[in-house]
Design an enzyme around this catalytic site. Structure first.
Site, PDB file in Angstrom:
ATOM      1  CE1 TYR A 173      -5.225   5.057  -3.498  1.00 41.74           C
ATOM      2  CE2 TYR A 173      -6.880   6.019  -2.139  1.00 41.74           C
ATOM      3  CZ  TYR A 173      -5.632   5.769  -2.615  1.00 41.74           C
ATOM      4  OH  TYR A 173      -4.535   6.895  -1.927  1.00 41.74           O
ATOM      5  CG  ASP A 227      -8.043   9.806   1.194  1.00 37.77           C
ATOM      6  OD1 ASP A 227      -8.196  11.322   1.372  1.00 37.77           O
ATOM      7  OD2 ASP A 227      -7.268   8.968   0.963  1.00 37.77           O
ATOM      8  CG  HIS A 245      -3.271   9.893  -6.441  1.00 36.68           C
ATOM      9  ND1 HIS A 245      -4.066   8.645  -6.536  1.00 36.68           N
ATOM     10  CD2 HIS A 245      -2.589   9.869  -5.799  1.00 36.68           C
ATOM     11  CE1 HIS A 245      -4.186   8.156  -5.901  1.00 36.68           C
ATOM     12  NE2 HIS A 245      -2.825   8.735  -5.008  1.00 36.68           N
ATOM     13  CE  LYS A 253      -5.724  10.710  -1.803  1.00 42.62           C
ATOM     14  NZ  LYS A 253      -6.171   9.130  -1.816  1.00 42.62           N
TER      15      LYS A 253
HETATM   16  P1  NAD Z   1      -0.526   3.422   7.571  1.00 40.11           P
HETATM   17  O1  NAD Z   1       0.340   3.895   7.613  1.00 40.11           O
HETATM   18  O2  NAD Z   1      -1.794   3.830   7.194  1.00 40.11           O
HETATM   19  O3  NAD Z   1      -0.445   1.813   7.394  1.00 40.11           O
HETATM   20  C1  NAD Z   1      -1.331   1.170   7.586  1.00 40.11           C
HETATM   21  C2  NAD Z   1      -0.981  -0.674   7.523  1.00 40.11           C
HETATM   22  O4  NAD Z   1      -1.014  -0.190   8.754  1.00 40.11           O
HETATM   23  C3  NAD Z   1      -1.967  -1.517   7.739  1.00 40.11           C
HETATM   24  O5  NAD Z   1      -2.012  -2.067   6.619  1.00 40.11           O
HETATM   25  C4  NAD Z   1      -2.022  -2.269   9.253  1.00 40.11           C
HETATM   26  O6  NAD Z   1      -0.592  -3.028   8.176  1.00 40.11           O
HETATM   27  C5  NAD Z   1      -0.791  -0.760   9.435  1.00 40.11           C
HETATM   28  N1  NAD Z   1      -1.935  -1.126  11.019  1.00 40.11           N
HETATM   29  C6  NAD Z   1      -2.631   0.140  11.214  1.00 40.11           C
HETATM   30  N2  NAD Z   1      -3.266   0.361  12.133  1.00 40.11           N
HETATM   31  C7  NAD Z   1      -2.824  -0.468  13.034  1.00 40.11           C
HETATM   32  C8  NAD Z   1      -2.859  -1.086  14.140  1.00 40.11           C
HETATM   33  N3  NAD Z   1      -3.127   0.112  15.104  1.00 40.11           N
HETATM   34  N4  NAD Z   1      -1.529  -1.455  14.846  1.00 40.11           N
HETATM   35  C9  NAD Z   1      -0.753  -2.141  14.019  1.00 40.11           C
HETATM   36  N5  NAD Z   1      -0.560  -2.293  12.936  1.00 40.11           N
HETATM   37  C10 NAD Z   1      -1.410  -0.982  12.207  1.00 40.11           C
HETATM   38  O7  NAD Z   1      -0.432   3.594   5.306  1.00 40.11           O
HETATM   39  P2  NAD Z   1      -1.483   3.609   4.117  1.00 40.11           P
HETATM   40  O8  NAD Z   1      -2.623   2.966   3.583  1.00 40.11           O
HETATM   41  O9  NAD Z   1       0.110   3.922   3.306  1.00 40.11           O
HETATM   42  O10 NAD Z   1      -2.725   4.903   4.816  1.00 40.11           O
HETATM   43  C11 NAD Z   1      -3.156   5.263   4.458  1.00 40.11           C
HETATM   44  C12 NAD Z   1      -4.672   5.947   3.785  1.00 40.11           C
HETATM   45  O11 NAD Z   1      -3.297   7.326   3.413  1.00 40.11           O
HETATM   46  C13 NAD Z   1      -4.604   5.356   3.050  1.00 40.11           C
HETATM   47  O12 NAD Z   1      -5.383   4.554   2.795  1.00 40.11           O
HETATM   48  C14 NAD Z   1      -4.859   6.353   1.453  1.00 40.11           C
HETATM   49  O13 NAD Z   1      -6.314   6.911   2.260  1.00 40.11           O
HETATM   50  C15 NAD Z   1      -3.533   7.727   1.843  1.00 40.11           C
HETATM   51  N6  NAD Z   1      -2.896   7.548   1.274  1.00 40.11           N
HETATM   52  C16 NAD Z   1      -2.721   8.496   0.015  1.00 40.11           C
HETATM   53  C17 NAD Z   1      -1.196   8.455  -1.077  1.00 40.11           C
HETATM   54  C18 NAD Z   1      -1.621   9.572  -2.373  1.00 40.11           C
HETATM   55  O14 NAD Z   1      -0.472   9.741  -2.909  1.00 40.11           O
HETATM   56  N7  NAD Z   1      -2.388  10.350  -1.332  1.00 40.11           N
HETATM   57  C19 NAD Z   1      -0.358   7.496  -0.775  1.00 40.11           C
HETATM   58  C20 NAD Z   1      -0.931   5.899   0.003  1.00 40.11           C
HETATM   59  C21 NAD Z   1      -1.605   6.671   1.014  1.00 40.11           C
END
Ligand code: NAD
Length: 285
Positions: free
Chosen positions: A57, A52, A115, A82
């Site tokens: 990004y 994704d 998005h 997106k």
């Molecule tokens: P997430 O909830 O996936 O958290 C990621 C963070 O959690 C990492 O940077 C790390 O600090 C921690 N983490 C991940 N795995 C871990 C583990 N096993 N142990 C300990 N800590 C850990 O947050 P995200 O990146 O904001 O969301 C995931 C994906 O969702 C994004 O990469 C993106 O593709 C999507 N997204 C979309 C939108 C949208 O508006 N559509 C907005 C935000 C994110």
């Protein structure tokens, strides 16, 4: 303990257009362009088959390069990007899509999402009509939205005659989005959870750590498992190879009904990200 790699692939969900989407994927928000090739390669090596990204990004190029270099048959990887807010509108969407597809270096996209709705700009229905055209031309397999509220979904369905296949929304134990999930279920829209781990903020929660102890798994695995059992598509992000693997190893155990309810009980209705009603980055002028 059975790991996912031993048992095979991530189970797919069937979208309302008949396409299959892996229920667990990998998100690359905030992965710097210079790191994204290595990160996506690590995810593909682990077994993730859904990636994704987004125009916003600024890492579509490296994401696409990693996917192409990895060398799987194209139909074995599910690629989502997106459309950014500034590009909403019929013609501008077609142009923005071309640019994204070029940056990715792909012939087609599996899923294209609007998005953010930007309700005040009132362009998302025209944008979705352009998505319908891209799907009819075979350039996109499935079309969907992100951050849409119930009224936005109602409008896009009424005005285009088509129900989006996916709505990707902020969803984690702190914000369980009951109303939207019910609406999605009634309309055969797949719920995809962004910031599924609450960007890491929920991993120290005492309820989550208590359950992690009970099932002999990590807090991240407990939360990802909670998403899977709710029926969400889930796309955790990490740049750390060990965590990328940990987040994928979630198919050899189950949460009980009591454990599921306890995680859902963490809901406070609090967002980490912006409010979809007012978020209009890219359109300030
Ligand atoms: P997430 O909830 O996936 O958290 C990621 C963070 O959690 C990492 O940077 C790390 O600090 C921690 N983490 C991940 N795995 C871990 C583990 N096993 N142990 C300990 N800590 C850990 O947050 P995200 O990146 O904001 O969301 C995931 C994906 O969702 C994004 O990469 C993106 O593709 C999507 N997204 C979309 C939108 C949208 O508006 N559509 C907005 C935000 C994110």
């Amino acid at each position: 303990m059975t790991t996912n790699r031993e048992t095979g692939v991530v189970p797919p969900i069937v979208l309302n257009d008949g396409s299959l989407m892996p229920q667990l994927g990998f998100g690359v928000f905030q992965v710097p362009a210079e790191e994204v090739v290595d990160t996506v390669t690590a995810a593909l090596r682990t077994g993730y088959r859904s990636i994704d990204t987004a125009a916003a990004y600024q890492n579509e190029e490296g994401t696409g390069r990693a996917i192409r270099q990895f060398g799987l048959p194209r139909d074995e990887v599910f690629v989502t990007t997106k459309l950014w807010n500034a590009d909403q509108g019929y013609d501008s969407t077609l142009r923005a899509f071309d640019a994204s597809l070029k940056r990715l270096g792909l012939e087609y996209l599996d899923l294209y999402l609007i998005h953010w709705p930007v309700p005040a700009a009132d362009r998302f229905a025209d944008t979705f009509r352009a998505f319908q055209r891209l799907a009819a031309d075979g350039l996109v397999r499935s079309i969907g939205v992100s951050n849409f509220r119930v009224p936005d979904l109602e409008r896009v369905i009424a005005e285009t005659g088509q129900t989006p296949s996916v709505n990707q929304i902020e969803l984690h134990p702190g914000l369980i989005q009951r109303e939207l999930r019910e609406y999605h279920a009634e309309h055969a829209i797949a719920t995809e959870a962004w910031s599924p781990l609450g960007q890491g903020t929920l991993l120290g929660d005492p309820v989550v750590t208590r359950i992690a102890g009970e099932v002999d798994r990590t807090p991240a695995q407990v939360i990802i498992r909670w998403h899977l059992q709710l029926g969400n598509v889930v796309i955790p992000k990490s740049v750390t190879p060990a965590r990328i693997e940990e987040n994928f190893d979630v198919f050899g155990f189950e949460l009980s009904a009591e454990q599921m309810a306890a995680v859902s009980g963490l809901d406070t209705g609090t967002r980490i990200g912006p409010d979809p009603e007012t978020f209009a980055a890219g359109l300030e002028n």
